[in-house]
Scaffold this active site. Structure first.
Site, mmCIF file in Angstrom:
data_model
loop_
_atom_site.group_PDB
_atom_site.id
_atom_site.type_symbol
_atom_site.label_atom_id
_atom_site.label_comp_id
_atom_site.label_asym_id
_atom_site.label_seq_id
_atom_site.Cartn_x
_atom_site.Cartn_y
_atom_site.Cartn_z
ATOM 1 N N ARG A 233 -11.524 5.170 -0.372
ATOM 2 C CA ARG A 233 -10.545 4.941 -1.457
ATOM 3 C C ARG A 233 -11.279 4.446 -2.944
ATOM 4 N NH1 ARG A 233 -6.389 0.941 1.034
ATOM 5 N NH2 ARG A 233 -5.377 0.969 -0.869
ATOM 6 N N SER B 176 -10.140 1.990 -4.857
ATOM 7 C CA SER B 176 -9.988 0.793 -5.223
ATOM 8 C C SER B 176 -11.202 -0.314 -5.371
ATOM 9 C CB SER B 176 -8.765 0.138 -4.391
ATOM 10 O OG SER B 176 -9.378 -0.283 -3.455
ATOM 11 N N LYS C 14 -7.398 -2.566 9.567
ATOM 12 C CA LYS C 14 -5.675 -2.817 9.704
ATOM 13 C C LYS C 14 -4.731 -1.812 9.181
ATOM 14 C CE LYS C 14 -5.156 -6.136 5.811
ATOM 15 N NZ LYS C 14 -4.316 -5.020 5.034
ATOM 16 N N ASP C 15 -5.439 -0.697 8.291
ATOM 17 C CA ASP C 15 -4.869 0.137 7.661
ATOM 18 C C ASP C 15 -5.027 1.418 8.398
ATOM 19 O OD1 ASP C 15 -4.143 -1.269 5.408
ATOM 20 O OD2 ASP C 15 -6.030 -0.467 4.354
ATOM 21 N N THR D 129 5.549 -9.584 -1.011
ATOM 22 C CA THR D 129 4.517 -9.379 0.001
ATOM 23 C C THR D 129 4.989 -7.648 0.370
ATOM 24 O OG1 THR D 129 3.545 -9.136 2.233
ATOM 25 C CG2 THR D 129 5.640 -10.240 1.910
ATOM 26 N N LEU E 210 5.758 -6.107 6.331
ATOM 27 C CA LEU E 210 6.990 -6.494 7.366
ATOM 28 C C LEU E 210 6.461 -7.800 7.792
ATOM 29 C CD1 LEU E 210 8.389 -3.138 8.526
ATOM 30 C CD2 LEU E 210 9.319 -4.705 7.025
ATOM 31 N N ARG E 211 5.114 -7.687 8.526
ATOM 32 C CA ARG E 211 4.711 -8.766 9.302
ATOM 33 C C ARG E 211 4.577 -9.958 8.537
ATOM 34 N NH1 ARG E 211 -0.104 -11.332 9.092
ATOM 35 N NH2 ARG E 211 -0.665 -9.654 7.656
ATOM 36 N N ARG E 212 4.050 -10.171 7.188
ATOM 37 C CA ARG E 212 4.109 -11.312 6.607
ATOM 38 C C ARG E 212 5.520 -11.685 6.301
ATOM 39 N NH1 ARG E 212 -0.945 -8.681 3.053
ATOM 40 N NH2 ARG E 212 -2.517 -9.491 4.223
ATOM 41 N N LYS E 213 6.265 -10.792 5.714
ATOM 42 C CA LYS E 213 7.890 -11.267 5.581
ATOM 43 C C LYS E 213 8.480 -11.721 6.634
ATOM 44 C CE LYS E 213 12.241 -8.664 3.760
ATOM 45 N NZ LYS E 213 12.710 -7.549 3.637
ATOM 46 N N ARG F 204 3.563 -3.940 -3.990
ATOM 47 C CA ARG F 204 2.675 -2.838 -3.805
ATOM 48 C C ARG F 204 1.620 -2.607 -4.735
ATOM 49 N NH1 ARG F 204 3.956 1.543 -1.443
ATOM 50 N NH2 ARG F 204 1.597 1.891 -1.356
ATOM 51 N N ASN G 152 -3.092 -2.023 -5.164
ATOM 52 C CA ASN G 152 -4.300 -2.796 -4.855
ATOM 53 C C ASN G 152 -4.111 -4.137 -5.015
ATOM 54 O OD1 ASN G 152 -5.501 -3.017 -7.386
ATOM 55 N ND2 ASN G 152 -5.853 -0.975 -7.498
ATOM 56 N N VAL G 153 -5.323 -4.862 -4.628
ATOM 57 C CA VAL G 153 -5.378 -6.461 -4.773
ATOM 58 C C VAL G 153 -5.131 -6.642 -6.145
ATOM 59 C CG1 VAL G 153 -6.810 -8.567 -4.451
ATOM 60 C CG2 VAL G 153 -6.918 -6.546 -2.705
ATOM 61 N N THR H 266 -3.887 -5.148 -8.879
ATOM 62 C CA THR H 266 -2.400 -4.891 -9.338
ATOM 63 C C THR H 266 -1.452 -5.811 -8.619
ATOM 64 O OG1 THR H 266 -2.886 -2.402 -9.192
ATOM 65 C CG2 THR H 266 -0.694 -3.018 -9.325
ATOM 66 N N ARG H 267 -1.634 -6.355 -7.430
ATOM 67 C CA ARG H 267 -0.676 -7.211 -6.941
ATOM 68 C C ARG H 267 -0.983 -8.545 -7.487
ATOM 69 N NH1 ARG H 267 -2.144 -7.268 -1.164
ATOM 70 N NH2 ARG H 267 -3.709 -5.837 -1.373
ATOM 71 N N CYS I 224 3.189 0.502 10.898
ATOM 72 C CA CYS I 224 3.437 -0.412 9.895
ATOM 73 C C CYS I 224 4.841 -0.704 9.734
ATOM 74 C CB CYS I 224 2.957 0.114 8.755
ATOM 75 S SG CYS I 224 3.556 1.834 7.952
#
Length: 308
Positions: free
Chosen positions: A10, A12, A80-81, A123, A126-129, A145, A147-148, A150-151, A236
């Protein structure tokens, strides 16, 4: 036979850092390489949460297609993706030595954590939320949402109190704030902090090269975690955390599935001798399913189908 190994990635900053790391390791071993950056659907569609897009492998699909069409030889991913089921013809070729696995909170002042006042945390996971709401039920979690980079910019621009990131990602591109809070109570995503390199099953040259980069302990730990995820049928669209750690010839495993609102959970903590680790992730998942996880997963599937 020798060839230039075309490395798909990718585009990013973090993805390019990971691909360049693989490139440098291969070139140090005497291989010729070139980087082939590409955009994923996950990088392009930023106005919807990942779980609403309903696409498995949203960050990996473009690279899978490029590999199947012969445009690249290998692809580097944040493990993890990557879906637990790889496309036909593409196989896992190396898991690099894993970085730190934990999540961190990047914030604008942490005093809100000591008060009962409402707060907003961002975030896209869903896991973190679910884990955050389980611990801080009075907080509001918004979708984040991109990339790092942007977030991080979105966190600055919005009136949120904080946002959750993978520690490894921020460290890799030197963006981890000094005052970030380490969330050692939050169970990471299966294979978080690990880099995976895939290749075509028939590409012996690339396999021979990548075998030299593989870290056996990281390969085993991530396999256990991903087997746990696959057996739960997660992907996910479910809040699932898993962490396998290898110490003193033993594997220590912690796994959990939460309800989407974080109020309910089914979890497991278990250890096994390293020599008996085969199938351990699946065993742990079946235990979780038998102890309430099955009902939770069904509730999640029902909620997800109502969303779509």
């Amino acid at each position: 036979m020798s060839k230039i190994i075309r490395i798909g990635t990718r585009d990013s900053e973090l993805a390019l850092w990971q691909a360049t790391t693989v490139q440098e390791k291969l070139e140090k071993l005497g291989y010729d390489t070139t980087l082939v950056p590409t955009k994923s659907m996950g990088d392009q569609v930023l106005d919807k949460p990942l779980y609403e897009l309903g696409v498995t492998g949203i960050f990996t699909k473009a690279l899978d297609v490029a590999m199947l069409q012969g445009q690249i030889d290998i692809a580097v991913h944040s493990m993890k993706d990557v879906p637990t089921q790889l496309p036909k013809g593409i196989v896992q070729a190396a898991v690099l030595e894993r970085a730190i696995t934990y999540d961190v909170l990047v914030h604008k002042g942490s005093s809100f954590l000591e008060s009962d006042a409402p707060a907003t945390i961002a975030t896209g996971s869903l896991r973190r939320k679910a884990q955050w709401l389980n611990r801080f039920p009075n907080h509001h979690v918004v979708d984040l949402r991109g990339n790092v980079n942007t977030r991080l910019i979105k966190l600055i621009e919005n009136d949120w109190q904080g946002a959750i990131f993978a520690q490894a990602g921020l460290e890799r591109i030197k963006l981890l704030p000094k005052d970030a809070i380490y969330l050692d109570w939050m169970i990471p995503a299966p294979a978080q902090g690990a880099m995976l390199v895939v290749a075509m099953e028939t590409d012996k040259y690339s396999h021979d090269a990548l075998a030299k980069l593989n870290d056996p302990d990281s390969e085993l730990a991530t396999k256990i975690e991903r087997d746990f995820l696959r057996t739960l049928e997660g992907g996910c669209t479910a809040p699932i955390g898993a962490l396998a750690q290898i110490k003193d010839q033993k594997v220590f495993f912690e796994g959990v599935v939460f309800s989407l609102d974080g109020k309910k959970k089914a979890e497991i903590k278990k250890e096994v001798k390293l020599s008996e680790a085969k199938g351990f992730g699946e065993v742990c998942a079946k235990e979780v399913l038998a102890n309430g996880g099955d009902k939770l997963m069904q509730e999640i599937r029902n909620e997800n189908s109502a969303l779509h």
